[in-house]
Design a protein around this motif. Structure first.
Motif, short mmCIF file in Angstrom:
data_model
loop_
_atom_site.label_atom_id
_atom_site.label_comp_id
_atom_site.label_asym_id
_atom_site.label_seq_id
_atom_site.Cartn_x
_atom_site.Cartn_y
_atom_site.Cartn_z
N LEU A 76 0.74 -1.17 -0.06
CA LEU A 76 -0.21 -0.19 0.07
C LEU A 76 0.87 1.33 0.04
O LEU A 76 0.32 2.35 -0.02
CB LEU A 76 -0.85 -0.04 1.25
N TRP A 77 2.23 1.15 0.11
CA TRP A 77 2.97 2.44 0.15
C TRP A 77 2.82 3.25 -1.25
O TRP A 77 2.91 4.36 -0.93
CB TRP A 77 4.45 1.93 0.20
N ASN A 78 2.62 2.87 -2.19
CA ASN A 78 2.51 3.74 -3.55
C ASN A 78 1.09 3.99 -3.72
O ASN A 78 0.74 4.48 -4.86
CB ASN A 78 3.19 2.93 -4.79
N THR A 79 0.10 3.79 -2.92
CA THR A 79 -1.18 4.31 -3.16
C THR A 79 -1.04 6.08 -2.82
O THR A 79 -0.09 6.43 -2.15
CB THR A 79 -2.29 3.89 -2.15
N ARG A 80 -2.24 6.64 -3.67
CA ARG A 80 -2.01 8.12 -3.31
C ARG A 80 -2.11 8.42 -1.85
O ARG A 80 -1.56 9.48 -1.44
CB ARG A 80 -3.38 8.61 -4.07
N LYS A 81 -3.08 7.81 -1.08
CA LYS A 81 -3.01 8.04 0.34
C LYS A 81 -1.69 7.95 1.00
O LYS A 81 -1.43 8.95 1.70
CB LYS A 81 -4.26 7.33 1.16
#
Length: 328
Positions: A48-53
């Motif tokens: 999930l590190w490269n999600t926008r959030k």
């Protein structure tokens, strides 16, 4: 107080709050007197590190040091990797979340759910401390519920593993945000360990901050909900601790200027449509306890553009300076 090489002065800290302590709010609180501002929690899951959030939560460009980033998860190896990743991307202090009471966090055995498994706590804190060269801090509650309070045990585990400072929210997970904070438990933790301790819970005024420091012996106070809509609380507390005198309340014009700047920072950081939506909760907090608050929120929450939101906000605070406008 000192965390590794960093002097935290004044000893008044913005608590990490999911959905609240984003970069615009941290910068604002630091400008208004916070000695440290901890980021909202970032996930330890690398998928999930490269999600926008996540990318927004890991954006620390231009943030004054020390930059403190909170990580959340349950797996020691994953948390160690997350600590390294964040340290490589600007984190100067890594904070481990073992205090969040949210069901969706506890259901995946993260946040305050970890307090139920002391051996796992020990493995996590050791793994994270060993993974990075920056100071590692830990945020906890007093226990899982009132029949299972183990803050002293967790504090000793943390100190033995090399945790640099400990923040204690004076409630159990089961208490969430109900009832009074247990300052006696925080005091017991402070007496049990030699590392710096932050006292967290119900710090809503300068007088309460001084009282909490006195009764707990803590090295600093951590302010969470007390800063929502009142980011100037940090300079108020710092001034009161230093002089024993209360600063005058900011005028409606001063509040409007602070809020307007905050709104513009939100638009710039998130983009206009999302910034407008995120601003709504802050507008409600700023207007809380002010005249015509409910009517203002009803109107301003319908604003769909930054221009409209800013104009409604300016009109509202102008009316507070001129009661005749409000009456009309």
């Amino acid at each position: 107080m000192q965390i590794g090489p960093y002097l935290i002065d004044p000893p008044v800290v913005l608590a990490p709050m999911a959905g609240v302590t984003d970069k615009p709010f941290r910068l604002l609180c630091k400008r208004l007197g916070a000695g440290l501002a901890v980021s909202e929690m970032t996930t330890a899951d690398p998928r999930l590190w490269n999600t926008r959030k996540s990318l927004r939560r890991m954006d620390h460009e231009g943030e004054p040091e020390p930059v403190s980033v909170q990580i959340a998860g349950y797996d020691p190896g994953m948390l160690a990797d997350a600590a390294r990743y964040n340290a490589d991307n600007g984190a100067q202090i890594v904070d481990i979340n073992m205090g969040c009471p949210a069901k969706k966090v506890c259901n995946v055995w993260a946040g305050s759910a970890l307090l139920q498994d002391e051996p796992l706590v020990a493995r996590i804190v050791k793994a994270v401390v060993d993974a990075v060269d920056v100071p590692v801090t830990l945020k906890i509650r007093t226990g899982w519920d009132r029949d299972n309070k183990n803050a002293l045990t967790i504090a000793r585990i943390a100190e033995d593993a090399g945790i640099a400072a400990l923040a204690v929210h004076g409630r159990t997970r089961a208490d969430k945000y109900e009832g009074d904070a247990e300052y006696d438990t925080i005091a017991a933790v402070k007496q049990a360990v030699g590392i710096p301790v932050f006292a967290n819970g119900d710090v809503l005024t300068p007088q309460k901050a001084k009282h909490v420091l006195a009764v707990t012996g803590a090295d600093a106070v951590m302010v969470g909900r007390g800063a929502q809509g009142r980011p100037w609380i940090f300079r108020e507390i710092a001034h009161y601790l230093a002089t024993g005198e209360l600063l005058p309340e900011p005028t409606p014009a001063e509040v409007c200027a602070i809020l307007t700047g905050h709104l513009q920072d939100l638009y710039a950081f998130y983009g206009e449509p999302q910034g407008v939506r995120i601003a709504r909760k802050h507008l409600g907090w700023y207007a809380k306890d002010r005249p015509e608050n409910a009517a203002f929120r009803h109107v301003v929450n319908r604003a769909e553009s930054p221009q409209e939101q800013l104009q409604l906000t300016a009109d509202y605070f102008a009316s507070l300076q001129d009661p005749l406008i409000l009456a009309a």
